[in-house]
Motif scaffolding. Structure first.
Motif, short mmCIF file in Angstrom:
data_model
loop_
_atom_site.label_atom_id
_atom_site.label_comp_id
_atom_site.label_asym_id
_atom_site.label_seq_id
_atom_site.Cartn_x
_atom_site.Cartn_y
_atom_site.Cartn_z
N ASP A 1 0.85 -1.19 0.00
CA ASP A 1 0.00 0.00 0.00
C ASP A 1 0.88 1.24 0.00
OD1 ASP A 1 -2.02 1.83 0.24
OD2 ASP A 1 -2.35 1.47 2.38
N VAL A 2 0.82 2.02 -1.06
CA VAL A 2 1.64 3.22 -1.18
C VAL A 2 0.74 4.40 -1.49
CG1 VAL A 2 3.44 4.38 -2.51
CG2 VAL A 2 3.65 1.94 -2.00
N GLN A 3 0.84 5.45 -0.69
CA GLN A 3 0.14 6.69 -1.03
C GLN A 3 1.21 7.72 -1.39
OE1 GLN A 3 -2.56 7.37 2.24
NE2 GLN A 3 -3.45 5.33 1.99
N ARG A 4 1.44 8.74 -0.51
CA ARG A 4 2.58 9.62 -0.78
C ARG A 4 3.87 8.88 -0.49
NH1 ARG A 4 2.78 14.38 2.51
NH2 ARG A 4 1.36 13.27 3.88
N VAL B 1 2.84 3.14 3.20
CA VAL B 1 2.00 3.30 4.39
C VAL B 1 2.41 2.27 5.45
CG1 VAL B 1 -0.34 3.20 5.27
CG2 VAL B 1 0.11 4.19 3.01
N CYS C 1 4.12 -2.71 7.05
CA CYS C 1 3.48 -2.32 5.80
C CYS C 1 2.18 -3.09 5.65
CB CYS C 1 4.37 -2.65 4.61
SG CYS C 1 5.95 -1.83 4.69
N GLU D 1 -4.31 -2.15 -2.48
CA GLU D 1 -4.65 -0.74 -2.56
C GLU D 1 -5.32 -0.33 -1.26
OE1 GLU D 1 -6.92 1.12 -5.96
OE2 GLU D 1 -5.63 -0.34 -6.96
N ASP D 2 -4.96 0.80 -0.71
CA ASP D 2 -5.50 1.28 0.55
C ASP D 2 -5.36 0.23 1.66
OD1 ASP D 2 -6.26 3.54 -0.78
OD2 ASP D 2 -8.21 2.69 -1.30
N GLN E 1 5.07 6.64 5.06
CA GLN E 1 4.01 7.56 5.43
C GLN E 1 3.33 6.95 6.65
OE1 GLN E 1 1.28 8.47 2.24
NE2 GLN E 1 -0.40 8.81 3.66
N GLY F 1 -0.45 9.46 7.92
CA GLY F 1 -0.62 10.53 6.94
C GLY F 1 0.56 11.46 6.80
N THR G 1 4.71 12.29 6.19
CA THR G 1 6.04 11.84 5.78
C THR G 1 7.06 12.77 6.41
OG1 THR G 1 5.99 13.20 3.80
CG2 THR G 1 5.25 10.94 3.55
#
Lengths: 864, 110
Positions: free
Chosen positions: A280-283, A286, A293, A297-298, A315, A318, A320
């Motif tokens: 799961d990767v956002q900015r 996660v 980890c 997705e999400d 992240q 929320g 970083t």
């Protein structure tokens, strides 16, 4: 260390090492986060639990990326920035694959695939891929074939720094894109090599992430003074040049000529490996509070089995991070978790405060850069001509932001206040400046040269000025050299002022002034946090873990012993007697001739015929040099030889009066209602109760108390650390912060309460608050004004901070753990505990009173 | 100044608690012997040159001893004061194989 049968050493039993079933740990990333995590792991015995493999993009060991700017500016050479050189990995049994890039991870087969075609299986995977410079889209940055123009650099790796250094030697003009920390460092580094630098920054002021507009403007002045041209509020339109860069074009058509361009417009987490591996990767990647980890997705597929991440690539909640402190905390939590040292360890995010030197300018920034809500207090000092800008933001009595630019002397205090929610002084200006104001109005400049500044050690203003002239550049250095301020300490403020006056503003920042003890570079709250987190329970463990190089420091031992005994009332791991001052080793007060004084406990100053008889007998038997009634309403037996102490205590049969320690000493009382015809309350009983409850409690400096039965104040309660005054109708006033020693100060009225029980509770609460927040050797007459009475009252009486229950509880634990130290007389704790240290014949012996006079006995010197 | 150095066996190491000092009379001289946490031992004159304080009651680390009376510190290797006091006499000291502390005194000591 040599172990002996002396009984002072307790060997720690080692569990048999089990190497057979080590789990395979693979670390992707050998930067500061990955290597730090492995170090933390090793520190917790991870070598026995894990077989470690590390992949690193760069063909080096691990270096301090923060120091790259120093390499560029020439302040540091390359070798100086390595944290772990290649041999370190071998020594610690780590299989380092330096220069090997990882392609992807097969989470189902639990295998890491690298670019060389290698397959490395893992049980636990740690991703620490860090971040990369962000290159904003600019016209003309790439050649037709898609490669980047020559002469365009990022500033992130050792190779970047080398390339820039080489380039700086042969080129004359540079443009740096980005006016954040990295950009300013790059610009400064290049300027030191004589390169002409233009700095282009698209936000309206420099370091806009950390600073408000005004601070940014002041910083700009300092940067321009270095010869760097600064363009803010200006975007870069594009780069000029066909093969090699020749200039940077701005939106208005201006072209800044450039032989080299450094792009420092921020960083982006490196997440490619994680994305390719289905995490799961956002900015960023996660992670949860245990740095785990999740997959899908999400994170819809739940936690990824055995996969963790730390550092700038993650992240968390929320957020970083691009600073080193959070990454260290993350590495610690991860290691706690993976090794099982603290299986429930969690990372809850970091309140970042930045302390740095940017382009030669000291800068500290924490929290808010300016006020954000209506009620926020904003205190600002700005002096652009000297490049100084200071501000603090206060919300609901809490420090929520501070910026110090160019003058960072208040860093330690503000950091503490910010991190720990330390009570703030009422006078807000004191947050920005040391308002050292001695009671008299004579400025130090007007003092005569021979005016005595330190009365304890007889140090004059001239001597202090001389030490400064001889090269002492900090207050600490002057104090060490002249011993000014090293006696009772009451003149310390004045000493600081004289030093400042003598140095005429050339004083080096003395960070150590805020340290709890000189040998461990931490202020008290930070030190306590570190001790608690690492569960350090001996002075040697504190040095080993927290002192530079793990080095012991003799002058720090006493303060650390006191702190540890306060923090761990149930007892310390190892009774390290060498951590104590001699008085606390033998429970008596050393005198100028090396003998000791013995003061038995006499609660509330009340004694009996039986006690007096025993004291008289002891005085005869041990040839006591002087019997003195003290100011604390007790009897002092002076001139006792060390070897006689245990026998003296046994013959007295009375507990210790603690006249020798940095501790609760005594409670003076008047005769209260028992006999006095004016008495309004039973002060004698209350005084005895207070002394019974708090006897022997260790405190940052000595603590003297009194209880009086009416405001006539016969036992001087108004000038005590804690003074209690009966005011009639069953009510008692409690005063704190009084003194009648080298400083004289009337205590502040903390509260008026309705019963002796409430007096006891409030007294205990105040003492515990002082123990936890007072600096080493800081008397209450300094402590209370430093925090402000209102603040002390809010915390202790109104429970504004929710501290009261904890304070009361910890004080109760301390009271419960009390044991009379004179019991040690029967069974010495160390060999020769009471052995004389002076078989000396040539000591300056204290003269006896004339024979026949009170205290005057026959002279019989004993020299062994 | 005579250069004769004689070695004297002073005490079993176990007699000195780790990190502390003890005073001894060695060949008529007052000597403070310190046992460092690292296992080393150091020896100095027993009285502080400032005001005669008993240095064996002081606190030490690997480098200095701090006199208990006025907290003057002295370098255990050189005897030099870290402030502005006169220097101490320091003596070479070792732990023998049998665990006995030996101190070397140089002949012309005062």
């Amino acid at each position: 260390m040599t172990l002996t049968s002396s009984g002072t050493q307790t060997g720690t039993a080692q569990l048999p090492v089990q190497r057979a079933h080590r789990r395979r740990l693979v670390v992707v990333g050998n930067g500061m986060a990955g290597a730090r995590a492995v170090e933390e792991l090793l520190e917790r015995g991870g070598r026995d639990q894990f077989a470690i493999t590390m992949f690193g993009d760069e063909p080096y060991g691990n270096y301090n990326r923060i120091m790259l700017s120093h390499v560029l500016s020439g302040e540091e050479d390359e070798d100086g920035i390595f944290l772990n050189s290649l041999p370190w990995y071998a020594e610690n049994g780590i299989d380092l694959r330096a220069g090997v890039r990882v392609d992807r991870v097969d989470r189902f087969a639990k295998v890491v695939h690298d670019a060389d075609g290698g397959r490395t299986p893992y049980d636990v995977l740690l991703i620490a891929t860090g971040s990369s410079p962000f290159f904003p889209a600019m016209e003309g940055m790439h050649r037709d074939d898609g490669t980047m123009l020559d002469g365009v650099f990022g500033f992130r790796t050792l190779d970047d720094a080398r390339a820039l250094l080489n380039s700086a030697k042969v080129h004359r003009r540079a443009v740096v894109i980005g006016g954040g920390l990295l950009g300013l460092e790059a610009a400064h580094g290049l300027a030191t090599h004589g390169v002409e630098v233009d700095l282009v920054h698209s936000p309206s002021h420099l370091m806009n992430q950390q600073l408000g507009p005004e601070a940014g403007r002041v910083l700009r002045g300092r940067i321009e003074a270095l010869g760097i041209r600064v363009h803010t509020g200006v975007r870069t339109k594009g780069l000029r040049g066909t093969d090699r860069v020749t200039g940077v074009e701005l939106p208005d058509g201006t072209v800044l000529p450039a032989d080299l361009v450094v792009v420092a417009a921020g960083i982006r987490p490196n997440v490619d490996v994680a994305v390719r591996s289905g995490l799961d990767v956002q900015r960023g990647i996660v992670v949860d509070d245990r740095m785990r980890c999740s997959s899908g997705e999400d994170g819809d597929e739940g936690p990824a089995d055995g996969v963790y991440a730390v550092g700038e690539c993650v992240q968390h909640r929320g957020q970083t991070y691009g600073l080193v402190a959070p990454l260290w905390e993350q590495a610690g939590v991860l290691a706690d978790h993976l090794t099982g040292t603290r299986p429930d360890a969690e990372y809850h995010g970091t309140r970042t405060s930045t302390k740095l030197k940017v382009a030669g300018v000291d800068l500290v920034a924490m929290g808010l850069a300016g006020p954000e809500r209506d009620g926020d207090e904003f205190v600002v000092f700005s002096e652009p001509s000297r490049g100084i800008y200071l501000n603090v933001v206060v919300r609901d009595e809490r420090l929520v932001g501070a910026t110090l630019l160019g003058d960072v002397r208040k860093t330690a205090f503000l950091t503490q206040a910010f991190d720990q929610g330390l009570p703030l002084p009422q006078e807000r200006m004191a947050l920005l400046f040391d308002l050292g104001a001695p009671s008299d109005d004579v400025g130090v400049a007007e003092l005569a040269d021979d005016a005595q500044v330190c009365n304890c050690n007889g140090v004059s203003k001239g001597t202090i000025a001389g030490a400064v002239a001889d090269g002492c550049s900090t207050v600490g250095a002057v104090m060490a050299k002249t011993r000014a301020g090293k006696g009772c300490g009451s003149c310390k403020t004045l000493v600081e002022q004289v030093v400042q006056w003598a140095a005429g503003g050339d004083l080096a920042v003395d960070e150590s002034a805020s340290w709890y003890v000189p040998g461990v570079p931490l202020a008290k709250p930070e030190l306590m946090t570190a001790i608690r987190e690492r569960r350090l329970k001996s002075v040697s463990a504190v040095f080993r873990e927290l002192a530079p190089g793990g080095a012991e420091d003799a002058k720090s031992k006493m303060g650390l012993t006191s702190l540890l005994r306060m923090m761990w009332p149930e007892g310390l791991d190892e009774e390290e007697r060498d951590g104590r001052f001699i008085n606390d080793r033998v429970h008596a007060n050393i005198q100028r001739d090396g003998t000791f004084s013995v003061v038995p406990q006499m609660k509330g100053g009340v004694t009996s015929a039986d006690q007096l008889r025993r004291i008289a007998d002891v005085a005869d038997k041990y040839d006591v040099g002087m019997i003195k009634v003290t100011g604390g309403q007790r009897i002092d037996l002076l001139g006792i030889r060390k070897e006689d102490l245990p026998k003296v205590w046994a013959d007295l049969g009375m507990p210790s009066g603690y006249a020798y320690g940095k501790s609760f000493r005594t409670v003076k009382t008047c005769v209260g209602t028992d006999f006095c015809r004016f008495g309004l309350g039973d002060s004698t009983k209350l005084g005895i109760d207070i002394e019974t409850r708090f006897q022997g409690v260790e405190t940052p400096a000595k603590l003297k108390l009194a209880v009086v039965g009416c405001p006539r104040n016969c036992a001087e309660a108004y000038v005590k650390d804690v003074g209690v005054v009966a005011v009639g109708s069953g009510r008692w006033e409690v005063y704190v912060g009084g003194a009648a020693g080298a400083s004289v100060r009337k205590g502040d009225l903390l509260a008026t309460v309705d019963s002796p029980e409430e007096v006891l509770a409030l007294t205990g609460r105040f003492i515990q608050f002082y123990r936890e927040w007072g600096n080493w050797l800081e008397r209450t007459y300094e402590f209370v004004p430093r925090l402000g009475l209102e603040r002390v009252r809010a915390v202790l009486v109104d429970d504004s901070d929710g501290l009261v229950a904890g304070l009361d509880e910890r004080m109760q634990q301390t009271v419960d753990a009390y044991r009379d130290p004179w019991q040690e007389g029967a069974e010495p704790v160390t060999p020769g505990q009471f052995r004389s240290s002076l078989p000396l014949v040539d000591l300056p012996l204290v003269p006896r009173r004339p024979a026949g006079a009170p205290g005057g006995l026959a002279i019989s010197e004993v020299a062994r | 100044m005579s250069a004769t150095t004689t070695s004297h066996r002073v005490c079993p190491l176990a007699e000195i608690p780790v990190g502390e000092g003890r005073a001894y009379v060695v060949a008529g001289e007052q000597v403070a012997v310190f046992r460092h946490r690292s296992g080393r031992v150091s020896a100095t004159q027993a009285r502080c040159p400032h005001a005669g304080g008993p240095l064996a009651d002081g606190q030490i680390d690997e480098g200095v001893v701090v006199c208990p009376l006025h907290l003057n510190a002295f370098d255990l290797a050189t005897g030099g004061s870290t402030g502005d006091q006169p220097a101490l006499a320091v003596h070479a000291a070792t732990v023998d194989a049998d665990g006995t502390v030996s101190v070397q005194l140089t002949g012309s000591a005062s």
